[in-house]
Design a protein around this motif. Structure first.
Motif, mmCIF file in Angstrom:
data_model
loop_
_atom_site.group_PDB
_atom_site.id
_atom_site.type_symbol
_atom_site.label_atom_id
_atom_site.label_comp_id
_atom_site.label_asym_id
_atom_site.label_seq_id
_atom_site.Cartn_x
_atom_site.Cartn_y
_atom_site.Cartn_z
ATOM 1 N N ALA A 142 0.837 -1.203 0.000
ATOM 2 C CA ALA A 142 0.000 0.000 0.000
ATOM 3 C C ALA A 142 0.872 1.253 0.000
ATOM 4 C CB ALA A 142 -0.931 -0.013 1.209
ATOM 5 N N LEU A 143 1.960 1.225 0.751
ATOM 6 C CA LEU A 143 2.892 2.358 0.755
ATOM 7 C C LEU A 143 3.539 2.524 -0.619
ATOM 8 C CD1 LEU A 143 4.485 1.689 4.255
ATOM 9 C CD2 LEU A 143 3.357 3.825 3.595
ATOM 10 N N ARG A 160 -12.241 15.656 -6.123
ATOM 11 C CA ARG A 160 -11.754 15.642 -4.750
ATOM 12 C C ARG A 160 -11.069 14.306 -4.448
ATOM 13 N NH1 ARG A 160 -16.772 16.163 -1.405
ATOM 14 N NH2 ARG A 160 -15.249 15.848 0.264
ATOM 15 N N ALA A 161 -10.161 14.320 -3.447
ATOM 16 C CA ALA A 161 -9.410 13.111 -3.094
ATOM 17 C C ALA A 161 -10.215 12.257 -2.122
ATOM 18 C CB ALA A 161 -8.061 13.486 -2.495
ATOM 19 N N ASP A 162 -11.420 11.853 -2.539
ATOM 20 C CA ASP A 162 -12.214 10.984 -1.674
ATOM 21 C C ASP A 162 -12.698 9.791 -2.491
ATOM 22 O OD1 ASP A 162 -13.986 12.208 -3.304
ATOM 23 O OD2 ASP A 162 -15.163 13.163 -1.723
ATOM 24 N N ASN A 163 -13.339 8.834 -1.800
ATOM 25 C CA ASN A 163 -13.894 7.641 -2.447
ATOM 26 C C ASN A 163 -12.827 6.867 -3.223
ATOM 27 O OD1 ASN A 163 -16.511 8.255 -1.495
ATOM 28 N ND2 ASN A 163 -16.797 9.684 -3.207
ATOM 29 N N LYS A 164 -11.679 6.712 -2.627
ATOM 30 C CA LYS A 164 -10.609 5.921 -3.245
ATOM 31 C C LYS A 164 -10.611 4.531 -2.638
ATOM 32 C CE LYS A 164 -7.748 10.058 -3.667
ATOM 33 N NZ LYS A 164 -6.573 10.761 -3.121
ATOM 34 N N GLN A 165 -10.299 3.539 -3.471
ATOM 35 C CA GLN A 165 -10.262 2.160 -3.014
ATOM 36 C C GLN A 165 -9.036 1.462 -3.603
ATOM 37 O OE1 GLN A 165 -14.088 0.555 -4.233
ATOM 38 N NE2 GLN A 165 -14.954 0.929 -2.212
ATOM 39 N N LEU A 166 -8.590 0.448 -2.886
ATOM 40 C CA LEU A 166 -7.482 -0.362 -3.369
ATOM 41 C C LEU A 166 -7.856 -1.830 -3.193
ATOM 42 C CD1 LEU A 166 -4.542 -0.102 -4.466
ATOM 43 C CD2 LEU A 166 -3.769 -0.557 -2.130
ATOM 44 N N GLU A 167 -7.836 -2.547 -4.301
ATOM 45 C CA GLU A 167 -8.098 -3.988 -4.264
ATOM 46 C C GLU A 167 -6.755 -4.701 -4.260
ATOM 47 O OE1 GLU A 167 -10.028 -7.488 -7.048
ATOM 48 O OE2 GLU A 167 -10.778 -5.424 -7.249
ATOM 49 N N LEU A 168 -6.509 -5.448 -3.185
ATOM 50 C CA LEU A 168 -5.198 -6.042 -2.986
ATOM 51 C C LEU A 168 -5.337 -7.357 -2.235
ATOM 52 C CD1 LEU A 168 -2.128 -5.543 -3.342
ATOM 53 C CD2 LEU A 168 -2.164 -4.324 -1.165
ATOM 54 N N PHE A 169 -4.739 -8.401 -2.773
ATOM 55 C CA PHE A 169 -4.779 -9.725 -2.150
ATOM 56 C C PHE A 169 -6.219 -10.161 -1.860
ATOM 57 C CE2 PHE A 169 -0.548 -8.089 -0.653
ATOM 58 C CZ PHE A 169 0.225 -8.912 -1.453
ATOM 59 N N GLU A 209 -8.857 -8.382 -1.272
ATOM 60 C CA GLU A 209 -9.673 -7.481 -0.458
ATOM 61 C C GLU A 209 -9.803 -6.133 -1.151
ATOM 62 O OE1 GLU A 209 -9.382 -7.664 4.092
ATOM 63 O OE2 GLU A 209 -7.342 -8.155 3.447
ATOM 64 N N THR A 210 -10.960 -5.536 -0.994
ATOM 65 C CA THR A 210 -11.164 -4.176 -1.479
ATOM 66 C C THR A 210 -11.337 -3.271 -0.265
ATOM 67 O OG1 THR A 210 -12.210 -4.972 -3.513
ATOM 68 C CG2 THR A 210 -12.600 -2.671 -2.892
ATOM 69 N N LEU A 211 -10.415 -2.321 -0.138
ATOM 70 C CA LEU A 211 -10.373 -1.490 1.063
ATOM 71 C C LEU A 211 -10.368 -0.016 0.677
ATOM 72 C CD1 LEU A 211 -7.506 -3.466 2.834
ATOM 73 C CD2 LEU A 211 -9.918 -3.554 3.472
ATOM 74 N N THR A 212 -10.962 0.795 1.546
ATOM 75 C CA THR A 212 -10.835 2.240 1.332
ATOM 76 C C THR A 212 -9.365 2.612 1.467
ATOM 77 O OG1 THR A 212 -11.235 2.679 3.682
ATOM 78 C CG2 THR A 212 -13.148 2.706 2.203
ATOM 79 N N PHE A 213 -8.960 3.615 0.707
ATOM 80 C CA PHE A 213 -7.522 3.862 0.577
ATOM 81 C C PHE A 213 -7.276 5.351 0.360
ATOM 82 C CE2 PHE A 213 -3.829 3.974 -2.500
ATOM 83 C CZ PHE A 213 -2.846 3.638 -1.578
ATOM 84 N N ASP A 214 -6.377 5.910 1.137
ATOM 85 C CA ASP A 214 -5.959 7.290 0.922
ATOM 86 C C ASP A 214 -4.556 7.433 1.482
ATOM 87 O OD1 ASP A 214 -5.996 9.886 0.100
ATOM 88 O OD2 ASP A 214 -7.716 10.487 1.324
ATOM 89 N N VAL A 221 2.082 8.541 4.821
ATOM 90 C CA VAL A 221 1.078 8.062 5.777
ATOM 91 C C VAL A 221 -0.081 7.534 4.950
ATOM 92 C CG1 VAL A 221 -0.488 8.645 7.652
ATOM 93 C CG2 VAL A 221 1.764 9.748 7.513
ATOM 94 N N VAL A 222 -0.394 6.256 5.123
ATOM 95 C CA VAL A 222 -1.427 5.597 4.337
ATOM 96 C C VAL A 222 -2.597 5.230 5.238
ATOM 97 C CG1 VAL A 222 -1.982 3.490 3.068
ATOM 98 C CG2 VAL A 222 0.124 4.721 2.553
ATOM 99 N N LEU A 223 -3.803 5.507 4.780
ATOM 100 C CA LEU A 223 -5.032 5.053 5.435
ATOM 101 C C LEU A 223 -5.593 3.941 4.581
ATOM 102 C CD1 LEU A 223 -6.587 8.524 6.333
ATOM 103 C CD2 LEU A 223 -5.364 6.962 7.865
ATOM 104 N N ILE A 224 -5.586 2.720 5.101
ATOM 105 C CA ILE A 224 -6.084 1.583 4.359
ATOM 106 C C ILE A 224 -7.064 0.837 5.256
ATOM 107 C CG2 ILE A 224 -4.029 0.236 4.965
ATOM 108 C CD1 ILE A 224 -4.440 -1.255 2.283
ATOM 109 N N GLY A 225 -8.333 0.835 4.851
ATOM 110 C CA GLY A 225 -9.364 0.319 5.735
ATOM 111 C C GLY A 225 -9.440 1.198 6.970
ATOM 112 N N ASP A 226 -9.347 0.598 8.140
ATOM 113 C CA ASP A 226 -9.376 1.377 9.381
ATOM 114 C C ASP A 226 -7.996 1.500 10.009
ATOM 115 O OD1 ASP A 226 -9.010 -1.234 10.080
ATOM 116 O OD2 ASP A 226 -10.641 -1.324 11.550
ATOM 117 N N LYS A 227 -6.941 1.251 9.207
ATOM 118 C CA LYS A 227 -5.582 1.307 9.736
ATOM 119 C C LYS A 227 -4.831 2.517 9.185
ATOM 120 C CE LYS A 227 -5.034 -3.692 10.390
ATOM 121 N NZ LYS A 227 -4.241 -4.889 10.028
ATOM 122 N N ARG A 228 -4.077 3.127 10.055
ATOM 123 C CA ARG A 228 -3.188 4.227 9.663
ATOM 124 C C ARG A 228 -1.761 3.710 9.682
ATOM 125 N NH1 ARG A 228 -0.369 8.657 12.026
ATOM 126 N NH2 ARG A 228 -0.617 10.609 10.832
#
Length: 673
Positions: A467-468, A526-535, A537-542, A553-560
């Motif tokens: 993700a980074l 705007r920089a919203d509604n981004k997603q990343l499909e990885l392994f 899983e489809t997770l929100t991503f910013d 600093v990556v926000l992936i799902g509920d993790k910082r």
């Protein structure tokens, strides 16, 4: 005290000596080879003189050039550092003849301790305990084999004039002795110009404990306590610590007194190290005395608070030792890790290349009273060449006790980042946190005995690391994290609606290919509604930039997630959670991967010289048969057959220089039955 000192060395030890000279107001003169014209030690010294070609034999080992440089610059003394000419009695004698002070022991002491065999005889007369072995003058192979057979296997072959792990071989059985002897003698002749060897009984699970000694010209001699240097690979030290853990006060004092007796036996002056091998029951035996400052001297400095280079300068200038034995104290615990450009998974082969990115823990170089210290002779942008030792830095930590020092070292290693050559950083961290090292269960076979644990595949979580990498790539390609105008975006901005972008990756060092799908579902820019499909899983991503270069600093799902990414072309080096992974972006529009690796292709593991060709064209060999021997950085590397087959064309001859990855010979592999 001297006004000016020439430092007859390079790298971190030259920088180390220059730092003390600067603190004391003593002028420093560097010498450098063709390969070191832009080196750090040249920059930190007050003056610098060129002394020859890149190879050490053409520069740093040329006595007349070093002496000439000292005289030309008006230096009064020469500090030899360690390695190179530091234990060369001819060099010490040449300094004396030229009217220069050699910052080291007298010529007679170097001579007495320069031959391991002669030194052991001298120590025996001084009642210093010795390991059973053969230290005689006879060098006939049949005699040496007879001596080894008589004392029983395993035995240890050692170059009589050696040091630094060069010219050493453990022989497990009589049938292996002849070939090991030839290899040992060849490496000894190459490294020291002397192929004489001695034989010792190889002790099972021994510890390597050494004592720092100092003596002056007024008859005073002291020991500055002990260091444990048991953790080794290829008979070369990897981790050192002071004081040596687990020693009783009685053993510690007996070793110190034996070390002083060894120094007095040769009328020693200056800094020296007496090395002992120790058994599990606390019995210790003399191995050798190094008549110079040791690589690991910083751990002694950290626990005593003393500058040993300053002591060297003062003693060499005729001053008495600054302190007596009863005034010397130990405070806390120190550990040193040697960070090398090498590949542990490939037998610790040295690695060369440019240090494209170098980040070490925040520390003050040569600091004697802090918690973290860095001794280094390189900077970001410098090149690790095949001409010299591949050390990048020495990382030293100090704690109130050993447990505290272990925690500090583990944390400091996690903060180290190198892009360019391969390094042993992750391997060092594994040792430091391993159960046997943490418990102080130390011996010279620790790495081999715990091989499976120390060399296990990395378990770095790939999802946050990738993700980074995706954040860094999307920033580079589209400017998302910079807040730039959409008209400046390079790849994936659309006038309206969303878009999907496939990011193809390959995990460097493996054949793993990974697909990441980045989706932005937005019509507003705007920089919203981004997603990343990885392994799967489809997770929100910013993501956003961190507060320093290369930081994200990556926000992936509920993790910082916080990490750092250094981008080198299409390779994204991710440093996260104290570990590192490299991902190559498969830019299908720009290039295709090179897949040329055919069966039977035998290549050089690193730049070096061919010193022996063991087969002829047409020879039929079995898997594992030795084919050719290379020498690199004064170490031998044997190229073996990857499978059974027939040797075809041999592409190089003895004496030829080869580059990293060069094909050495052609072999027709026998089809599997």
């Amino acid at each position: 005290m001297f006004n000016k000192v020439l430092i007859a060395n390079r790298g971190e030890i030259a920088c180390r000596v220059a730092a003390t000279c600067k603190r004391l107001g003593v002028g420093s003169v560097a010498v450098y080879s063709d390969a070191d014209a832009g080196a750090k030690h040249v920059a930190v010294c007050d003056e610098a003189l060129h002394v020859g070609g890149a190879a050490a034999s053409e520069s740093y080992l040329r006595i007349e050039k070093i002496i000439g440089a000292a005289l030309a610059t008006g230096a009064q003394a020469v500090h030899p550092g360690y390695g190179f000419l530091s234990e060369n009695e001819d060099f010490a004698r040449a300094c004396e003849k030229a009217g220069l002070v050699f910052i080291g022991p007298p010529v007679e002491a170097i001579s007495a301790m320069g031959s391991k065999a002669a030194a052991k005889a001298l120590m025996q007369s001084a009642s210093v305990p010795l390991v059973p072995g053969y230290h005689g003058d006879g060098q006939d192979p049949a005699l040496l084999q007879q001596e080894a057979d008589g004392m029983g296997y395993p035995v240890l072959l050692k170059a009589s004039a050696g040091g630094g792990g060069k010219g050493m071989r453990v022989v497990e059985k009589s049938a292996d002795f002849a070939s090991a002897l030839l290899s040992c003698k060849r490496e000894a002749a190459s490294s020291f110009g002397n192929d004489r060897v001695l034989i010792e009984k190889y002790l099972q699970r021994p510890r390597h404990v050494e004592v720092q000694v100092f003596a002056d010209q007024h008859g005073n001699a002291v020991y500055l306590f002990d260091r444990d240097c048991s953790v080794q690979r290829r008979h070369q030290k990897v981790l050192e610590e002071a004081p040596a853990p687990g020693l009783s006060d009685e053993v510690r004092r007996a070793m110190g007194e034996a070390a002083v007796a060894a120094a007095r036996a040769v009328n020693y002056v200056g800094a020296g190290t007496v090395e002992f091998i120790m058994t599990g029951d606390g019995q210790f035996y003399f191995m050798e005395m190094n008549t110079r400052l040791q690589v690991e001297h910083p751990v002694t400095e950290m626990v005593t608070g003393l500058d040993l280079v300053e002591w060297q300068l003062r003693v060499a200038s005729g001053e008495p030792l600054p302190l007596s034995q009863d005034q010397l104290k130990v405070g806390g615990h120190a550990i040193e890790a040697r960070i090398y450009a090498e590949n542990p998974s490939r037998g610790f082969l040295p690695s060369t290349g440019t240090l494209k990115h170098l980040r070490l823990p925040e520390a003050v170089e040569f600091q004697l009273n802090g918690n973290v210290r860095i001794d280094s002779g390189v900077r970001e942008g410098d090149t690790i060449t095949p001409f010299y030792d591949p050390m990048i830095a020495k990382l030293i930590v100090h704690g109130r006790d050993r447990d505290d020092a272990l925690l500090r070292m583990a944390l400091a290693l996690k903060q180290c980042e190198v892009v360019g050559p391969s390094t042993n950083i992750e391997f060092l961290h594994r040792i430091v946190v391993s159960a046997p090292f943490s418990a102080g269960d130390l011996d010279t076979g620790l790495i081999e005995r715990h091989h499976d644990t120390l060399f296990a595949p990395s378990e770095v979580p790939k999802t946050p690391a990738l993700a980074l990498a995706c954040a860094a790539l999307l920033t580079r390609e589209g400017g998302e994290a910079h807040g730039v105008s959409p008209w400046d975006a390079l790849s994936h901005w659309r006038m309206s609606g969303g878009y999907t972008q496939a990011l193809n990756w390959r995990l460097v060092g493996s054949d793993d290919e990974i697909l990441a799908v980045f989706t932005r579902d937005s019509t507003s820019g705007r920089a919203d509604n981004k997603q990343l499909e990885l392994f799967g899983e489809t997770l929100t991503f910013d993501w956003s930039h961190g507060d320093e270069p290369h930081a994200f600093v990556v926000l992936i799902g509920d993790k910082r997630i916080k990490g750092r990414v250094f981008v080198d072309g299409d390779v994204f080096h991710v440093f996260y959670a104290g570990a590192s992974l490299a991902f190559e972006w498969q830019n299908l529009l720009a290039h295709a991967a090179d897949a040329e690796h055919g069966e039977g292709r035998l290549t050089a593991p690193m730049p070096g010289k061919v010193i022996a060709v063991l087969v002829e064209a047409g020879a039929v060999v079995e898997k594992g048969a030795p084919l050719l021997v290379m020498e690199a950085m004064k170490m031998e590397h044997t190229i073996v057959a990857p499978a059974g087959g027939t040797v075809g064309e041999i592409l190089f001859s003895v004496g030829d220089q080869v580059t990293d990855g060069a094909q050495l010979l052609v072999m027709e592999v026998q089809p599997a039955k």
